[in-house]
Design a protein around this motif. Structure first.
Motif, short mmCIF file in Angstrom:
data_model
loop_
_atom_site.label_atom_id
_atom_site.label_comp_id
_atom_site.label_asym_id
_atom_site.label_seq_id
_atom_site.Cartn_x
_atom_site.Cartn_y
_atom_site.Cartn_z
N LYS A 8 -19.73 -45.46 14.73
CA LYS A 8 -19.86 -44.10 15.24
C LYS A 8 -19.62 -44.09 16.75
CE LYS A 8 -23.32 -42.91 11.72
NZ LYS A 8 -24.69 -42.42 11.48
N GLY A 9 -19.26 -42.92 17.24
CA GLY A 9 -19.10 -42.75 18.68
C GLY A 9 -17.78 -43.23 19.22
N GLY A 10 -16.72 -43.23 18.39
CA GLY A 10 -15.42 -43.67 18.85
C GLY A 10 -14.71 -42.60 19.65
N SER A 11 -13.40 -42.76 19.78
CA SER A 11 -12.59 -41.83 20.56
C SER A 11 -11.67 -41.06 19.62
CB SER A 11 -11.78 -42.59 21.61
OG SER A 11 -10.86 -41.73 22.26
N SER A 12 -11.45 -39.80 19.96
CA SER A 12 -10.54 -38.98 19.16
C SER A 12 -9.08 -39.41 19.33
CB SER A 12 -10.69 -37.50 19.55
OG SER A 12 -10.42 -37.32 20.93
N ALA A 13 -8.79 -40.14 20.41
CA ALA A 13 -7.42 -40.60 20.63
C ALA A 13 -7.08 -41.84 19.82
CB ALA A 13 -7.22 -40.90 22.12
N LEU A 14 -8.04 -42.37 19.08
CA LEU A 14 -7.83 -43.58 18.30
C LEU A 14 -8.14 -43.31 16.84
CD1 LEU A 14 -8.68 -47.17 19.34
CD2 LEU A 14 -9.60 -46.34 17.18
N VAL A 15 -7.21 -43.60 15.95
CA VAL A 15 -7.40 -43.45 14.51
C VAL A 15 -8.11 -44.68 13.98
CG1 VAL A 15 -6.27 -43.12 12.29
CG2 VAL A 15 -5.34 -42.03 14.34
N TYR A 16 -9.27 -44.47 13.37
CA TYR A 16 -10.08 -45.59 12.91
C TYR A 16 -10.07 -45.67 11.40
CZ TYR A 16 -14.02 -48.74 12.29
OH TYR A 16 -14.82 -49.79 11.93
N ASP A 17 -9.84 -46.88 10.88
CA ASP A 17 -9.84 -47.14 9.44
C ASP A 17 -10.96 -48.13 9.14
OD1 ASP A 17 -7.64 -45.52 9.06
OD2 ASP A 17 -6.21 -47.15 9.32
N GLY A 18 -11.90 -47.70 8.31
CA GLY A 18 -13.00 -48.57 7.92
C GLY A 18 -12.63 -49.45 6.73
N LEU A 19 -13.04 -50.71 6.82
CA LEU A 19 -12.78 -51.68 5.75
C LEU A 19 -14.11 -52.17 5.21
CD1 LEU A 19 -10.01 -53.83 7.52
CD2 LEU A 19 -9.69 -51.88 5.98
N GLY A 20 -14.26 -52.13 3.89
CA GLY A 20 -15.50 -52.58 3.28
C GLY A 20 -15.49 -54.05 2.93
N GLN A 21 -14.34 -54.55 2.49
CA GLN A 21 -14.21 -55.94 2.06
C GLN A 21 -13.07 -56.62 2.80
OE1 GLN A 21 -16.21 -57.51 -0.19
NE2 GLN A 21 -17.45 -55.67 -0.56
N LEU A 22 -13.15 -57.94 2.88
CA LEU A 22 -12.08 -58.69 3.52
C LEU A 22 -10.79 -58.59 2.70
CD1 LEU A 22 -11.51 -60.47 5.97
CD2 LEU A 22 -12.15 -62.47 4.60
N ALA A 23 -10.93 -58.39 1.40
CA ALA A 23 -9.74 -58.23 0.56
C ALA A 23 -8.94 -56.98 0.96
CB ALA A 23 -10.14 -58.17 -0.91
N ASN A 24 -9.63 -55.94 1.46
CA ASN A 24 -8.92 -54.75 1.93
C ASN A 24 -8.01 -55.08 3.12
OD1 ASN A 24 -12.02 -53.07 1.39
ND2 ASN A 24 -10.31 -53.18 -0.03
N LEU A 25 -8.47 -55.97 3.99
CA LEU A 25 -7.65 -56.41 5.12
C LEU A 25 -6.39 -57.13 4.62
CD1 LEU A 25 -7.02 -57.34 8.07
CD2 LEU A 25 -8.58 -59.25 7.65
N VAL A 26 -6.56 -58.02 3.65
CA VAL A 26 -5.41 -58.76 3.12
C VAL A 26 -4.40 -57.80 2.50
CG1 VAL A 26 -4.70 -60.56 1.50
CG2 VAL A 26 -6.84 -60.80 2.78
N ASP A 27 -4.88 -56.81 1.77
CA ASP A 27 -3.96 -55.83 1.14
C ASP A 27 -3.20 -55.05 2.20
OD1 ASP A 27 -4.88 -56.69 -1.29
OD2 ASP A 27 -6.35 -55.08 -1.53
N ARG A 28 -3.89 -54.67 3.29
CA ARG A 28 -3.22 -53.88 4.32
C ARG A 28 -2.18 -54.70 5.08
NH1 ARG A 28 -5.28 -49.01 6.08
NH2 ARG A 28 -7.16 -48.29 5.01
N VAL A 29 -2.49 -55.95 5.38
CA VAL A 29 -1.57 -56.77 6.17
C VAL A 29 -0.37 -57.19 5.32
CG1 VAL A 29 -1.31 -58.91 7.45
CG2 VAL A 29 -3.39 -57.56 7.68
N ILE A 30 -0.64 -57.73 4.15
CA ILE A 30 0.46 -58.19 3.32
C ILE A 30 1.27 -57.02 2.77
CG2 ILE A 30 1.04 -59.44 1.19
CD1 ILE A 30 -1.29 -61.26 1.70
N GLY A 31 0.58 -55.92 2.45
CA GLY A 31 1.28 -54.72 2.00
C GLY A 31 1.93 -53.97 3.14
N ASN A 32 1.53 -54.33 4.42
CA ASN A 32 2.12 -53.71 5.63
C ASN A 32 1.91 -52.21 5.64
OD1 ASN A 32 3.29 -53.84 8.12
ND2 ASN A 32 5.39 -53.75 7.35
N SER A 33 0.69 -51.80 5.25
CA SER A 33 0.38 -50.39 5.22
C SER A 33 -0.45 -50.00 6.43
CB SER A 33 -0.37 -50.03 3.96
OG SER A 33 -1.59 -50.73 3.86
#
Length: 455
Positions: free
Chosen positions: A430-455
């Motif tokens: 909480k308390g971030g900046s409106s100029a920055l788009v923030y994506d929350g990740l619940g699991q480390l597997a979500n990170l792997v999907d985003r990086v390898i999927g390049n999304s």
């Protein structure tokens, strides 16, 4: 030595008898005589219960002026001190040889002296001419600093007693000081402890800010007895790599402020320069993203510092023993993170060499860097760059969960100021900046999907 005689004291009237009896002869009470341990020769000679002067006690809310912090003229130095020098305080400054301790103190002493406050600089390692030559190189020759080269504490205190008490007293270094009342060479445990005690007592009695420069051992800790760190009010460490220009002044103990603030300096030709934006020292500055590189917003006290984490994965032939090399991070934490990526995300690092580096010579100990390290590792393995102008923060658990971090909003706001427009981390920041788009990740597997999927 004669054996001390036993005595028996009546618990009812206090009379003393040299033999036990059932009834007290004075008050006629029964079974009240109790044996009392006699005073030994040692206790009689060392009895401190009388003969001293009365100690004055004051209330916590007693009206009156409190010590006022005095700025040093170096904002980064003041930040690490907690706001400036406190009169009557003792500061111990340690650091590797050649890191810039004497340069930093000479610059601070010159600025304080130019403001009209008295400054005494006592050098036990260099001659006065050597210090003056450094001052000329730094452009500080016009500062009215009282300079002396001496190692005798008696001579130093006698000279200080014959003049007005200065606002700042610098002793460079405490390991070179010598007291003629203590046997042993300078630098021994007894000499360091005794000399420091006398100098600290002078500072406390006269309201002088005292700075003691301390040597360090080969593992980086301050040399001498550990009690020396207990005697002083502030313990500071001047850190940095000789191959890099930056220096970090860190408070390890501070009775007058927080111990998580740092001051950042850059070594230049004219001495140490203050660094207002430390993040620019630790970022590569390139425009195009590269595989294996992730940016992490670290926190040093109340100051966010953005650092770049670099990873390299090298595939080996079967049968070869892979290597793990880490610079600027914990090796054990890297091994744990590789195990989580292999167990929870199905990535195989067993047949690959892993190299991890924190750019700029910065050293990370924040567990919130787990996600940035994992992102750099996955990016290097897949040979896919992370999203441009993105930051990564979050602690990774053994179950592969992305855990919350402290000061998440502050980290995001600092990243937005420096032009980053995308952030990845825990779900509940909480308390971030409106100029920055923030994506929350619940699991480390979500990170792997985003990086390898390049999304």
């Amino acid at each position: 030595m004669a054996k001390p005689k036993k005595r028996y004291v009546c618990q009812a009237c206090g009379s003393v008898s040299h033999r036990w009896q059932g009834q007290c002869a004075d008050c006629a009470e029964w079974n009240t005589l109790v044996e009392d341990a006699p005073a030994t020769v040692f206790s009689m000679k060392h009895d401190l219960s009388s003969g001293g002067r009365a100690v004055e006690f004051v209330e916590l809310d007693k009206p009156g002026p409190l010590p006022v912090r005095q700025p040093t003229g170096l904002a980064e130095f003041d930040r690490a001190l907690g706001g400036g020098l406190v009169p009557g305080s003792a500061i111990l400054l340690g650091g590797d040889p050649g890191i810039g301790k004497s340069t930093l103190l000479l610059q601070a002493a010159a600025r304080i002296a130019r403001e009209g406050r008295g400054v005494v600089y006592v050098s036990g390692e260099e001659a006065s001419g050597q210090v003056r030559m450094r001052a000329a190189r730094l452009g500080l020759s016009d500062a009215p600093v009282k300079l002396a080269a001496a190692t005798g504490v008696r001579d130093i205190l006698t000279t200080l007693g014959s003049m007005d008490a200065p606002g700042l007293l610098v002793i460079d270094s405490i390991q070179t000081m010598h007291s003629d009342t203590i046997e042993g060479a300078p630098g021994t445990v007894s000499q360091v402890r005794g000399c420091a005690f006398e100098l600290i007592r002078y500072a406390k009695e006269n309201g002088v800010a005292l700075v003691l420069v301390g040597h360090v051992t080969k593992d980086g800790s301050i040399a001498g007895p550990r009690v020396l760190e207990h005697m002083v009010d502030v313990v500071m460490s001047f850190e940095g790599e000789r191959s890099h220009q930056y220096r970090i002044l860190r408070a390890l103990k501070n009775r007058f402020g927080a111990v998580d603030e740092i001051g950042v300096f850059a070594m230049a030709g004219e001495g140490l320069e203050e660094v207002d934006n430390p993040s620019m020292l630790f970022l590569s500055g390139r425009d195009e993203p590269m595989a294996g590189s992730a940016v992490f917003p670290a926190i040093e006290g109340t100051r966010p510092v953005l650092v770049e984490i670099q990873a390299l994965i090298v595939r080996l032939q079967s049968g070869a023993t892979p290597r793990r090399a880490v610079v600027g991070w914990d090796t054990g934490r890297l091994a744990m993170l590789l195990a989580v990526l292999e167990s929870r995300c199905g990535l195989n690092f067993s047949s690959a060499e892993v190299y991890l580096n924190v750019a700029g010579g910065y050293r990370l100990s924040d567990p919130a860097a787990d996600l940035a390290v994992a992102a750099a590792l996955v990016s290097a393995m897949s040979d896919k760059a992370l999203p441009a102008r993105s930051i990564w923060l979050g602690e990774v658990s053994l179950a592969g969960e992305i855990r919350p971090v402290a000061h998440g909003g502050l980290r995001l706001r600092e990243a937005a100021k420096l032009g980053f427009d995308r952030g990845f981390g825990p779900l509940d920041v909480k308390g971030g900046s409106s100029a920055l788009v923030y994506d929350g990740l619940g699991q480390l597997a979500n990170l792997v999907d985003r990086v390898i999927g390049n999304s």
